[in-house]
Scaffold this active site. Sequence first.
Site, PDB file in Angstrom:
ATOM      1  N   PHE A 218      19.011 -39.758 -19.188  1.00 36.95           N
ATOM      2  CA  PHE A 218      19.657 -40.848 -20.725  1.00 36.95           C
ATOM      3  C   PHE A 218      18.750 -41.809 -20.537  1.00 36.95           C
ATOM      4  O   PHE A 218      18.866 -42.710 -20.769  1.00 36.95           O
ATOM      5  CB  PHE A 218      20.604 -40.891 -21.058  1.00 36.95           C
ATOM      6  CG  PHE A 218      21.971 -40.287 -20.678  1.00 36.95           C
ATOM      7  CD1 PHE A 218      21.573 -38.731 -20.858  1.00 36.95           C
ATOM      8  CD2 PHE A 218      22.587 -39.434 -19.655  1.00 36.95           C
ATOM      9  CE1 PHE A 218      22.310 -37.624 -21.530  1.00 36.95           C
ATOM     10  CE2 PHE A 218      23.604 -38.213 -19.433  1.00 36.95           C
ATOM     11  CZ  PHE A 218      23.578 -37.599 -20.858  1.00 36.95           C
TER      12      PHE A 218
ATOM     13  N   GLU B 290      14.375 -43.887 -16.053  1.00 38.20           N
ATOM     14  CA  GLU B 290      12.844 -43.699 -16.427  1.00 38.20           C
ATOM     15  C   GLU B 290      11.959 -44.939 -15.242  1.00 38.20           C
ATOM     16  O   GLU B 290      11.269 -44.574 -14.499  1.00 38.20           O
ATOM     17  CB  GLU B 290      12.581 -43.818 -17.690  1.00 38.20           C
ATOM     18  CG  GLU B 290      11.306 -43.792 -18.288  1.00 38.20           C
ATOM     19  CD  GLU B 290      11.076 -44.286 -19.322  1.00 38.20           C
ATOM     20  OE1 GLU B 290      11.571 -43.509 -19.975  1.00 38.20           O
ATOM     21  OE2 GLU B 290       9.344 -44.171 -20.198  1.00 38.20           O
TER      22      GLU B 290
ATOM     23  N   ARG C  86       9.158 -49.640 -30.267  1.00 36.53           N
ATOM     24  CA  ARG C  86       9.634 -48.661 -30.599  1.00 36.53           C
ATOM     25  C   ARG C  86      10.386 -49.093 -32.052  1.00 36.53           C
ATOM     26  O   ARG C  86      10.515 -48.262 -32.550  1.00 36.53           O
ATOM     27  CB  ARG C  86      10.012 -48.078 -29.714  1.00 36.53           C
ATOM     28  CG  ARG C  86      10.604 -46.262 -30.458  1.00 36.53           C
ATOM     29  CD  ARG C  86      10.701 -44.727 -29.920  1.00 36.53           C
ATOM     30  NE  ARG C  86       9.856 -44.552 -28.525  1.00 36.53           N
ATOM     31  CZ  ARG C  86       9.614 -43.628 -29.429  1.00 36.53           C
ATOM     32  NH1 ARG C  86       9.877 -42.932 -30.727  1.00 36.53           N
ATOM     33  NH2 ARG C  86       8.449 -42.742 -28.633  1.00 36.53           N
TER      34      ARG C  86
ATOM     35  N   ARG D 253      18.172 -43.272 -24.359  1.00 36.15           N
ATOM     36  CA  ARG D 253      18.167 -42.030 -25.294  1.00 36.15           C
ATOM     37  C   ARG D 253      17.650 -43.700 -26.825  1.00 36.15           C
ATOM     38  O   ARG D 253      18.732 -43.296 -27.667  1.00 36.15           O
ATOM     39  CB  ARG D 253      19.143 -41.560 -25.736  1.00 36.15           C
ATOM     40  CG  ARG D 253      18.907 -40.038 -25.629  1.00 36.15           C
ATOM     41  CD  ARG D 253      19.670 -38.862 -25.306  1.00 36.15           C
ATOM     42  NE  ARG D 253      19.766 -37.806 -26.229  1.00 36.15           N
ATOM     43  CZ  ARG D 253      20.678 -36.717 -26.073  1.00 36.15           C
ATOM     44  NH1 ARG D 253      22.251 -37.005 -25.053  1.00 36.15           N
ATOM     45  NH2 ARG D 253      20.250 -35.622 -26.582  1.00 36.15           N
TER      46      ARG D 253
ATOM     47  N   PHE E 163      15.198 -45.270 -27.343  1.00 36.85           N
ATOM     48  CA  PHE E 163      14.053 -46.490 -26.590  1.00 36.85           C
ATOM     49  C   PHE E 163      14.170 -47.437 -28.082  1.00 36.85           C
ATOM     50  O   PHE E 163      12.994 -47.278 -27.865  1.00 36.85           O
ATOM     51  CB  PHE E 163      13.087 -45.003 -26.687  1.00 36.85           C
ATOM     52  CG  PHE E 163      12.270 -45.966 -25.415  1.00 36.85           C
ATOM     53  CD1 PHE E 163      12.943 -46.150 -23.840  1.00 36.85           C
ATOM     54  CD2 PHE E 163      10.590 -46.632 -25.755  1.00 36.85           C
ATOM     55  CE1 PHE E 163      11.380 -46.331 -22.987  1.00 36.85           C
ATOM     56  CE2 PHE E 163      10.291 -47.251 -24.471  1.00 36.85           C
ATOM     57  CZ  PHE E 163       9.768 -47.386 -23.273  1.00 36.85           C
TER      58      PHE E 163
ATOM     59  N   THR F  37       4.649 -43.752 -26.878  1.00 34.88           N
ATOM     60  CA  THR F  37       4.032 -44.734 -28.374  1.00 34.88           C
ATOM     61  C   THR F  37       2.586 -45.232 -27.327  1.00 34.88           C
ATOM     62  O   THR F  37       1.659 -45.940 -28.332  1.00 34.88           O
ATOM     63  CB  THR F  37       4.694 -46.314 -28.272  1.00 34.88           C
ATOM     64  OG1 THR F  37       5.355 -46.043 -27.347  1.00 34.88           O
ATOM     65  CG2 THR F  37       5.972 -45.716 -28.960  1.00 34.88           C
TER      66      THR F  37
ATOM     67  N   ALA G  49      10.885 -39.421 -23.569  1.00 33.40           N
ATOM     68  CA  ALA G  49      10.246 -39.630 -25.233  1.00 33.40           C
ATOM     69  C   ALA G  49      10.348 -38.827 -25.181  1.00 33.40           C
ATOM     70  O   ALA G  49      10.022 -38.154 -26.100  1.00 33.40           O
ATOM     71  CB  ALA G  49       8.583 -40.309 -24.959  1.00 33.40           C
TER      72      ALA G  49
ATOM     73  N   GLU H 206      16.329 -37.126 -27.988  1.00 36.20           N
ATOM     74  CA  GLU H 206      16.640 -37.935 -28.802  1.00 36.20           C
ATOM     75  C   GLU H 206      16.728 -38.436 -30.116  1.00 36.20           C
ATOM     76  O   GLU H 206      17.827 -39.071 -30.555  1.00 36.20           O
ATOM     77  CB  GLU H 206      15.673 -40.256 -28.192  1.00 36.20           C
ATOM     78  CG  GLU H 206      15.469 -39.921 -27.061  1.00 36.20           C
ATOM     79  CD  GLU H 206      13.664 -40.286 -27.120  1.00 36.20           C
ATOM     80  OE1 GLU H 206      12.767 -39.642 -26.764  1.00 36.20           O
ATOM     81  OE2 GLU H 206      14.095 -41.686 -26.290  1.00 36.20           O
TER      82      GLU H 206
HETATM   83  N1  MTE Z   1      20.536 -34.831 -22.039  1.00 32.82           N
HETATM   84  C1  MTE Z   1      21.181 -34.549 -20.660  1.00 32.82           C
HETATM   85  N2  MTE Z   1      21.716 -33.478 -20.639  1.00 32.82           N
HETATM   86  N3  MTE Z   1      21.095 -34.783 -19.972  1.00 32.82           N
HETATM   87  C2  MTE Z   1      19.630 -36.611 -20.198  1.00 32.82           C
HETATM   88  O1  MTE Z   1      20.076 -37.139 -19.612  1.00 32.82           O
HETATM   89  N4  MTE Z   1      18.363 -37.739 -21.147  1.00 32.82           N
HETATM   90  C3  MTE Z   1      18.264 -37.928 -23.062  1.00 32.82           C
HETATM   91  C4  MTE Z   1      17.644 -36.285 -23.912  1.00 32.82           C
HETATM   92  N5  MTE Z   1      18.745 -35.484 -23.380  1.00 32.82           N
HETATM   93  C5  MTE Z   1      19.133 -36.316 -21.547  1.00 32.82           C
HETATM   94  C6  MTE Z   1      18.941 -35.931 -22.802  1.00 32.82           C
HETATM   95  C7  MTE Z   1      16.459 -38.452 -22.615  1.00 32.82           C
HETATM   96  S1  MTE Z   1      17.032 -40.034 -23.075  1.00 32.82           S
HETATM   97  C8  MTE Z   1      15.410 -38.143 -23.055  1.00 32.82           C
HETATM   98  S2  MTE Z   1      14.239 -39.006 -23.348  1.00 32.82           S
HETATM   99  C9  MTE Z   1      15.215 -36.607 -23.515  1.00 32.82           C
HETATM  100  O2  MTE Z   1      16.153 -35.898 -23.301  1.00 32.82           O
HETATM  101  C10 MTE Z   1      14.421 -36.437 -22.327  1.00 32.82           C
HETATM  102  O3  MTE Z   1      14.155 -35.009 -21.936  1.00 32.82           O
HETATM  103  P1  MTE Z   1      13.439 -34.310 -23.064  1.00 32.82           P
HETATM  104  O4  MTE Z   1      11.514 -35.264 -23.238  1.00 32.82           O
HETATM  105  O5  MTE Z   1      12.784 -32.838 -22.711  1.00 32.82           O
HETATM  106  O6  MTE Z   1      13.660 -33.420 -24.140  1.00 32.82           O
HETATM  107  N1  HPA Z   2       9.572 -43.371 -25.430  1.00 36.45           N
HETATM  108  C1  HPA Z   2       9.707 -43.492 -24.086  1.00 36.45           C
HETATM  109  N2  HPA Z   2       9.635 -43.985 -22.939  1.00 36.45           N
HETATM  110  C2  HPA Z   2       8.318 -44.347 -23.097  1.00 36.45           C
HETATM  111  C3  HPA Z   2       7.814 -44.892 -23.842  1.00 36.45           C
HETATM  112  C4  HPA Z   2       8.077 -44.265 -25.089  1.00 36.45           C
HETATM  113  O1  HPA Z   2       7.738 -44.152 -26.445  1.00 36.45           O
HETATM  114  N3  HPA Z   2       7.141 -45.619 -23.761  1.00 36.45           N
HETATM  115  C5  HPA Z   2       7.201 -45.524 -22.604  1.00 36.45           C
HETATM  116  N4  HPA Z   2       8.023 -45.104 -21.853  1.00 36.45           N
HETATM  117 MO1  MOS Z   3      14.697 -41.225 -22.703  1.00 37.63          MO
HETATM  118  S1  MOS Z   3      14.844 -42.659 -23.608  1.00 37.63           S
HETATM  119  O1  MOS Z   3      12.367 -41.571 -23.819  1.00 37.63           O
HETATM  120  O2  MOS Z   3      14.523 -41.063 -21.262  1.00 37.63           O
END
Ligand code: MTE
Ligand code: HPA
Ligand code: MOS
Length: 774
Positions: free
Chosen positions: A222, A226, A304, A336, A338, A434, A503, A706
């Site tokens: 979530f 990161e 962001r 999530r 950001f 970004t 992201a 997100e």
């Molecule tokens: N869904 C689950 N089940 N667990 C997670 O940790 N992280 C969220 C989202 N959905 C998350 C989740 C966040 S903060 C992001 S940025 C995106 O999943 C990352 O995965 P993606 O880029 O494949 O969407």
């Molecule tokens: N989104 C999520 N994570 C990030 C970003 C962004 O734009 N830039 C650096 N880490």
């Molecule tokens: Mo999601 S806050 O960009 O890990």
Amino acid sequence: MNHLDPVRHVRGESSYLDDIPVQQGTLYAAVFEAAVAHGRLRGLDLAAARAAPGVVRILTAHDVPGENQIGGIVPDEPVLAEGTVHFRGQPIALVLAHTERQAQAALHLIKADIEPLPIITDPRVAAAHNELIVPPRTFRLGDSRTAWADCTHVFEGVAESGGQEHLYIETQGAYAFPTEMGGVRIVSSTQGPTAVQRHTAHVLGIGMHQVEVDVTRLGGGFGGKEDQATPWGVLAALGAFLTRRPVKLVLDRMADMRMTGKRHPYSSDFRIGLDTDLKIVAYEVTFYQNAGAAADLSPAVLERTLFHCTNSYFIPNVTATAYSCRTNLPPNTAFRGFGGPQGMFVIESAIAKAAEELGVPASEIQRRNLLRENDLLPYRQPAEMCHAEQAWDTAADLYNLPRLREEVAEFNQQNERLKKGLSVMPICFGISFTKTPMNQSRALVHIYTDGTVGVSTGAVEMGQGVNTKIAQVAAQTLGISIDRVKVESTNTTRVANTSPSAASATADLNGKATEMACQALRERLLRHASTEYTLNYEGLEIRDEQVLAAGVPAETTWEKLVSSAYWRRVSLTENAHYATPDIHFDATIEQGYPFAYHVYGTALTVVTVDCLRGTYELDAVHIAHDFGQSMNPAVDRGQIEGGAVQGIGWMTMEELIYNEEGRLLSNSLNSYKIPDLYAAPKVLDVHFLDTPGHPRAIFRSKAVGEPPLMYGIGAYFAIRDAVRAFRSGHQPTFSAPFTPEKVLLNLYPPVSARSAAAWPSVSTSIPATTSAAS
Ligand code: MTE
Ligand code: HPA
Ligand code: MOS
């Protein structure tokens, strides 16, 4: 096509960090943390702890062989405190012992001599002291200063949104193993394996080639992993490097809650101007971000917030300024959305303020100002393939917004104690890091001689289903069954220099690289087929594991083709690199085209507030969402449902409380409440909008991670609507989360102001309870 993992998860067969069989000789690490939020570290008495049973070694900043620095964007964060401590929970020393219990016990024997320094926890106080992480930034469109003259109505206000604990089920942790020639191998619960690798190399004073990081999957990230998985990976590696023994470090739940950063709380000032047609003419906003004690990802999160400060609306004159304020709290981090949700809460508050003052439904203002095709966003990227109005209108028609409104009004007329509230929440979220250079990825694909396939990318599976999507991309591109495809662990030696999985761009970035690698392999195999079986290359394809020539089954199958290619010494491995095309951003003028595309949607939220207790229930959340051409509706629907409920939690019940000493009071699941089944909406509809998707999205299937979180903002405004149905004319301060406690305090005037007349009439008979939540 379902998510590939849940059956294994439910059976307990999936392997997490804590499931790795423990190697003989492993030492357990425990972190000694600062017990004051700001102070000069004068001395550390380790004698008693060193002599404690089972303790092998205690590490401090003095033991760091390289540079004691893990700051990602700004070098302002030591891995172990040195000189000063900046927040409660900051790591000062690492105890290594034979058992976890011995390591934990020794912590109590360490004495830190810390001379207290003044503590700041409020971002506005920090800004007043010029305690800024980075210089403030301003996005401008048009000229808001001169535009006020064109406004018939101008309203001002303040909006506050709170932090949020990630509460991933798997807490932070790492298991590090010494490797030959002075290197380390780290198994880490991180969204950013390369970040762990880079900082470990830096802290140990060795090359990145000596550090291998491997991630099988996370029990949730979530955003909390990161950047903030890095300290624990580095500390475990430091222990393994110095003792030449495996070191395991896993935080328990309360340590994780105390020591790690969270979503940034924001305090913001807004000013909004409208003309007689309720068109928004001008918007000025100033954001004070509570960054905590070090930069971490705060500057990127701040950026962001600016990108999303007008949400799904076109506003011709915007001035948005953002301050990242240094306080003595744990460094806040990605969560999530950001920073986007924080920006969007403020514009929605400004619109609500205007609507309440003007006596019109907020939805009147919202609908009239939605983005249209090619409208400029405050950073000058046009809204292309814009579905803001389509999402709104579809949600309004499909779920019958006028009827919902009538039902709420009727109910409120018939009920004194229970009041319903309604809100509409449109969203617009930009997809891409970004920071443009981060939008790159690689995939390494092997076809084995039996026709099975191994895929490695930089993507980290954290429950969001990215491995399922990558397997789909490989299977579909090669024309084979998904059962033949294995998505491997994420490993820095197989795929290097990766961006974190974040992201919402993980499937796009790593899926596109996988698609490219598989296309190259397919083409190579078909060229081989054309010579081997003397077939015309044009019109050759592989479908359902059968080679087709101009649509007719040829004499070879996938398996035979692969085998014959191997014997003809054709390479069965491919590595591909993908970089999102067309995107750019110039931070010196705060303009550019930072996002591959935008995702749109609209949520209708209906709540019922118990006006005797201040408790509430979510009757329904109806969502129309722009998935593009969803490549996996089951996974994508799950992301919308989970994201919406997580956003509802942020806006309604998850309340982080630090006292003035910077101590986290909501430090366990007793005092920090996240949504359970009863807090989730009773109805949660997700409608897949009919949109074409975007060519920069993998298979035109738009990112979903997100965006749905921001539907949760609708819950705040629906509750607000219900409160105002009970206490007409009252304007609660814009302060999220809207906990039952705050709702109750807003339903009645303060005691001092009460007169008989000021009391809304409420039936005195004890009402029947309405729900489990009450
Ligand atoms: N869904 C689950 N089940 N667990 C997670 O940790 N992280 C969220 C989202 N959905 C998350 C989740 C966040 S903060 C992001 S940025 C995106 O999943 C990352 O995965 P993606 O880029 O494949 O969407
Ligand atoms: N989104 C999520 N994570 C990030 C970003 C962004 O734009 N830039 C650096 N880490
Ligand atoms: Mo999601 S806050 O960009 O890990």
